[in-house]
Design an enzyme around this catalytic site. Structure first.
Site, short mmCIF file in Angstrom:
data_model
loop_
_atom_site.label_atom_id
_atom_site.label_comp_id
_atom_site.label_asym_id
_atom_site.label_seq_id
_atom_site.Cartn_x
_atom_site.Cartn_y
_atom_site.Cartn_z
N LYS A 1 0.97 -1.08 0.09
CA LYS A 1 0.05 0.01 0.06
C LYS A 1 0.89 1.22 -0.11
O LYS A 1 1.96 1.15 -0.62
CB LYS A 1 -0.86 0.03 1.21
CG LYS A 1 -1.83 -1.53 1.22
CD LYS A 1 -2.68 -1.48 2.14
CE LYS A 1 -3.55 -2.80 2.08
NZ LYS A 1 -4.58 -2.96 3.00
N HIS B 1 -8.43 -3.26 -6.07
CA HIS B 1 -8.59 -3.26 -4.61
C HIS B 1 -9.61 -2.29 -3.97
O HIS B 1 -10.29 -1.27 -4.42
CB HIS B 1 -7.08 -2.58 -4.22
CG HIS B 1 -6.91 -3.02 -2.64
ND1 HIS B 1 -7.70 -2.27 -1.69
CD2 HIS B 1 -6.25 -4.03 -2.02
CE1 HIS B 1 -7.22 -2.80 -0.47
NE2 HIS B 1 -6.45 -3.88 -0.73
N GLU C 1 -11.18 -10.41 -1.05
CA GLU C 1 -10.76 -9.79 0.14
C GLU C 1 -12.18 -9.10 0.88
O GLU C 1 -12.52 -8.09 0.07
CB GLU C 1 -9.77 -8.73 -0.09
CG GLU C 1 -8.51 -8.98 -0.55
CD GLU C 1 -7.40 -8.16 -0.41
OE1 GLU C 1 -6.47 -8.27 0.26
OE2 GLU C 1 -7.65 -7.07 -0.97
N GLY D 1 -7.44 -5.19 7.11
CA GLY D 1 -6.83 -4.21 8.12
C GLY D 1 -7.35 -4.35 9.51
O GLY D 1 -6.89 -3.39 10.46
#
Ligand code: PGA
Length: 212
Positions: free
Chosen positions: A10, A89, A138, A144
């Site tokens: 990232k 993403h 995901e 996270g």
């Protein structure tokens, strides 16, 4: 079937940090038989591309080709350093407002340059453009958060993605760690993992590669 382990850095890492990371990771990257792909920020691609045993991916690609598009990095430029590119993403969708139209434009341009897209989907019904071979599933809430999805549930979704889109390779991402990685890679339909924060720490990422 090969096990893929993708690091998504990232918007983290300075050159000095990447240098330390490479030094600590060297032994693991030299000895592993798993397919480890590092996706750093664009600024670190030139440095990483001259290191040993390094397969690289970009984290993004311009939806345009070469030309007057200030700030954009196009597929031909990525291809000088990397073979893969992350597209779709959830952070790109949320913070950069990328929609299915833009994402499919990016896929087209990546494929034109001979880059392999790793297409991120957030659920079993996320639209997947044609030409995709590798999908990373995901769930947004797992990214996270320290709370990974159960491996059984992730396997169900991977199965359904494979069945619907005739895709051969599906990865799981979202709070993958050295402790839980083996539970995912042991699943029939899961071919590897996409690792965010845990990939920044060389000790932890080495353990992920070893345990996968
Ligand atoms: P995480 O991120 O491993 O920090 O949850 C995964 C990702 O967003 O690709």
């Amino acid at each position: 079937m090969e096990t893929f382990i993708i690091a998504n850095w990232k918007s983290h890492m300075l050159l000095s940090q990447a240098q330390e990371w490479v030094e600590s990771m060297n032994a693991t990257l030299t000895s592993t038989s798993k397919k480890v792909i590092i996706c750093p920020p664009f600024t670190l691609l030139p440095f990483l591309s001259v290191q040993k045993n390094m397969l690289l991916g970009a984290q993004d690609i311009s939806p345009f080709g070469m030309g007057a598009y200030t700030g954009a990095v196009n597929g031909a430029q990525i291809k000088e350093f990397a073979l893969y590119v992350l597209i779709g993403h959830s952070e790109r969708r949320e913070y950069f407002k990328e929609d299915d139209t833009i994402l499919s434009q990016k896929v087209t341009l990546a494929l034109e340059q001979g880059l392999t897209p790793i297409y991120c989907v957030q659920g079993k019904d996320t639209i997947i453009p044609s030409g995709i071979d590798i999908v990373a599933y995901e769930p947004i809430w797992a990214i996270g958060s320290g709370k990974a999805e159960s491996c059984e549930q992730a396997n169900e979704v991977a199965l359904s993605i494979k069945a619907k889109n005739s895709i051969k390779t599906v990865l799981y991402g979202g709070s993958v760690s050295s402790k839980n990685v083996a539970s995912f890679t042991a699943m029939e339909a899961i071919d590897g993992v996409l690792v965010g924060s845990a990939s920044l720490n060389a000790v932890e990422f080495s353990a992920i590669i070893q345990n996968a």
